[in-house]
Design a protein around this motif. Sequence first.
Motif, short mmCIF file in Angstrom:
data_model
loop_
_atom_site.label_atom_id
_atom_site.label_comp_id
_atom_site.label_asym_id
_atom_site.label_seq_id
_atom_site.Cartn_x
_atom_site.Cartn_y
_atom_site.Cartn_z
N GLU A 1 0.95 -1.10 -0.01
CA GLU A 1 0.09 0.03 -0.06
C GLU A 1 0.92 1.20 0.03
OE1 GLU A 1 -2.52 -0.11 3.31
OE2 GLU A 1 -3.62 -1.77 2.55
N LYS A 2 1.94 1.42 0.51
CA LYS A 2 2.98 2.28 0.67
C LYS A 2 3.90 2.60 -0.60
CE LYS A 2 1.42 3.60 4.97
NZ LYS A 2 0.71 4.68 4.74
N GLY A 3 3.49 1.61 -1.51
CA GLY A 3 4.61 1.57 -2.67
C GLY A 3 5.69 0.85 -2.97
N VAL A 4 5.75 0.11 -1.71
CA VAL A 4 7.06 -0.84 -1.84
C VAL A 4 6.98 -2.04 -2.91
CG1 VAL A 4 8.46 -2.50 -0.57
CG2 VAL A 4 7.49 -0.35 0.53
N ARG A 5 7.82 -2.09 -3.83
CA ARG A 5 7.57 -3.10 -4.75
C ARG A 5 8.40 -4.35 -4.40
NH1 ARG A 5 6.08 -1.68 -9.96
NH2 ARG A 5 6.05 -3.60 -10.25
N ALA A 6 9.44 -4.31 -3.64
CA ALA A 6 10.13 -5.45 -3.04
C ALA A 6 10.98 -4.70 -2.04
CB ALA A 6 11.21 -6.10 -4.49
N CYS A 7 11.64 -5.82 -1.41
CA CYS A 7 12.59 -5.63 -0.48
C CYS A 7 13.95 -6.09 -0.57
CB CYS A 7 12.11 -5.95 1.08
SG CYS A 7 10.87 -5.03 1.71
N VAL A 8 15.00 -5.82 -0.01
CA VAL A 8 16.27 -6.46 -0.17
C VAL A 8 16.66 -7.00 1.19
CG1 VAL A 8 18.58 -6.19 -0.99
CG2 VAL A 8 16.72 -5.01 -1.96
N LEU A 9 17.16 -8.01 1.27
CA LEU A 9 17.52 -8.82 2.61
C LEU A 9 19.06 -8.74 2.58
CD1 LEU A 9 14.72 -11.41 3.17
CD2 LEU A 9 15.18 -9.37 4.79
N PHE A 10 19.53 -8.16 3.62
CA PHE A 10 21.26 -8.54 3.64
C PHE A 10 21.44 -9.15 5.09
CE2 PHE A 10 19.68 -4.29 1.77
CZ PHE A 10 20.48 -4.16 0.70
N ASN A 11 22.18 -10.37 4.78
CA ASN A 11 22.71 -11.11 6.12
C ASN A 11 23.93 -10.19 6.57
OD1 ASN A 11 20.93 -13.13 6.28
ND2 ASN A 11 21.85 -14.18 4.42
N GLN A 12 24.10 -10.06 7.78
CA GLN A 12 25.19 -9.55 8.42
C GLN A 12 26.25 -10.44 8.55
OE1 GLN A 12 24.93 -7.79 12.23
NE2 GLN A 12 25.80 -5.98 11.60
N PHE A 13 27.34 -10.13 8.00
CA PHE A 13 28.55 -11.26 8.34
C PHE A 13 29.10 -10.63 9.77
CE2 PHE A 13 33.34 -11.15 8.69
CZ PHE A 13 33.59 -12.81 8.53
N VAL A 14 29.59 -11.67 10.55
CA VAL A 14 30.20 -11.32 12.01
C VAL A 14 31.24 -12.34 11.99
CG1 VAL A 14 30.08 -11.10 14.50
CG2 VAL A 14 27.98 -10.58 12.93
N SER A 15 32.54 -11.57 12.15
CA SER A 15 33.65 -12.56 12.44
C SER A 15 33.72 -13.37 13.49
CB SER A 15 35.24 -11.78 12.14
OG SER A 15 35.31 -10.79 13.41
N ASP A 16 34.70 -14.13 13.72
CA ASP A 16 34.84 -15.09 15.20
C ASP A 16 35.63 -14.50 16.04
OD1 ASP A 16 37.12 -15.53 13.69
OD2 ASP A 16 36.82 -17.82 13.63
N ASN A 17 35.97 -13.04 15.81
CA ASN A 17 36.93 -12.48 16.94
C ASN A 17 35.80 -12.24 18.05
OD1 ASN A 17 38.37 -10.68 18.61
ND2 ASN A 17 39.43 -10.09 16.85
N ALA A 18 35.87 -12.69 19.28
CA ALA A 18 35.03 -12.70 20.19
C ALA A 18 35.19 -11.26 20.98
CB ALA A 18 35.15 -13.70 21.36
N SER A 19 36.36 -10.70 21.11
CA SER A 19 36.58 -9.50 21.54
C SER A 19 36.31 -8.22 20.86
CB SER A 19 38.23 -9.36 22.14
OG SER A 19 38.98 -9.42 21.27
N ALA A 20 36.59 -8.35 19.45
CA ALA A 20 36.41 -7.25 18.61
C ALA A 20 35.86 -7.83 17.26
CB ALA A 20 37.74 -6.35 18.47
N PRO A 21 34.73 -8.23 17.21
CA PRO A 21 34.23 -8.87 15.95
C PRO A 21 33.97 -7.69 14.98
CG PRO A 21 32.25 -8.66 17.50
CD PRO A 21 33.86 -8.55 18.41
#
Length: 349
Positions: free
Chosen positions: A317-337
């Motif tokens: 209804e607002k005029g959105v034709r599609a959405c884009v989904l972006f997965n977020q990559f997170v590194s395995d560095n626990a202290s500063a990912p």
Amino acid sequence: MVIPIPVDITDAFSHLMMVGLASILEDDDSERRCMIRWIDFRQAELTTSDDLDMKAVSVIVSNHAKRWSSLKALRSRGEYTFSAEPGDGKGSSPHATMSPRLSALGVPGGWEKLSQDRESAIDNLETWGDYRYFGALGQPSYWSGERNKKLWSDAGASRWEMVTRNQGQEFVQGRLFPLAQKVAERSIKAIQDGLMGTKVVDETGKNSATSRTATGLHVPSKTDNARAWCALQGVSAFPTWVCTSAGSNDRDPSAALLQLKGPIRFAILPITDRPWTVTKYRSVVRSRALAEFGIEQQRHATDSTTKISPSAEWLREKGVRACVLFNQFVSDNASAPERWLEPGNIVPL
């Protein structure tokens, strides 16, 4: 005036660059209205209510970066991690006052000084766009409870702020302020070339192929600084909400960038082929319907059955034709990912 701009619809950086550029132009003139829309996968369109051409747009971006490079909110520093009262010799290295993530803040002196300095910097902001930006960016939180027996101050920061916190890195001091300076130093022609994609010059990232200039808005890569300045300004469209559920294992929520148990971290952004004002864009990306649609897609990613979705109906209804989904990559560095948004998948409505 209608200005076509080369972009990538599957790149979150491009989405924020468009809304950030439009926000900068509107902030320059309260009478100006800007609209944005997608033409195809590789081109978007910026429409202004006046007769701006690309050279005039580049002048406004230059002036914006110059103004911000002298803004107290970007230049303010303070010692906030001392464990006692200021002046007792138990200080630390200065930190940027307006960085939304600061660790080991002193109790009570560090928090008190930070609060005073933030109030002073906020009082010196000049435009509605300035206020909107720093409001969306979030701040170190005293309300988020403890994690590992320490106050979880990072929980109040925007999820869109993705600087990797290694070696004392901070968003304002290490990314936003240097970027403002580099764009301010550019010629108008160089800014125009960057915005139009004619040339890609990454001064802050030393033109490295693995530059972090985009600050998580796409994978590490050489990124033009004029575009990056607009993209980071695009964060202003995505507010962060305060959540006082102390002891929860989740950060305060940010518009359109979400985390589910698993953990599943993703961003969802709308696509429209109709011209949208910046105000309408902000209203859609912060809507409950957009968040719910993204959550539905993530939870039923392997389910091919068609479901009735009130959130999808509202978006259509607002005029959105599609959405884009972006997965977020997170590194395995626990202290500063390290975090960044991967190329997105288009989901038609």
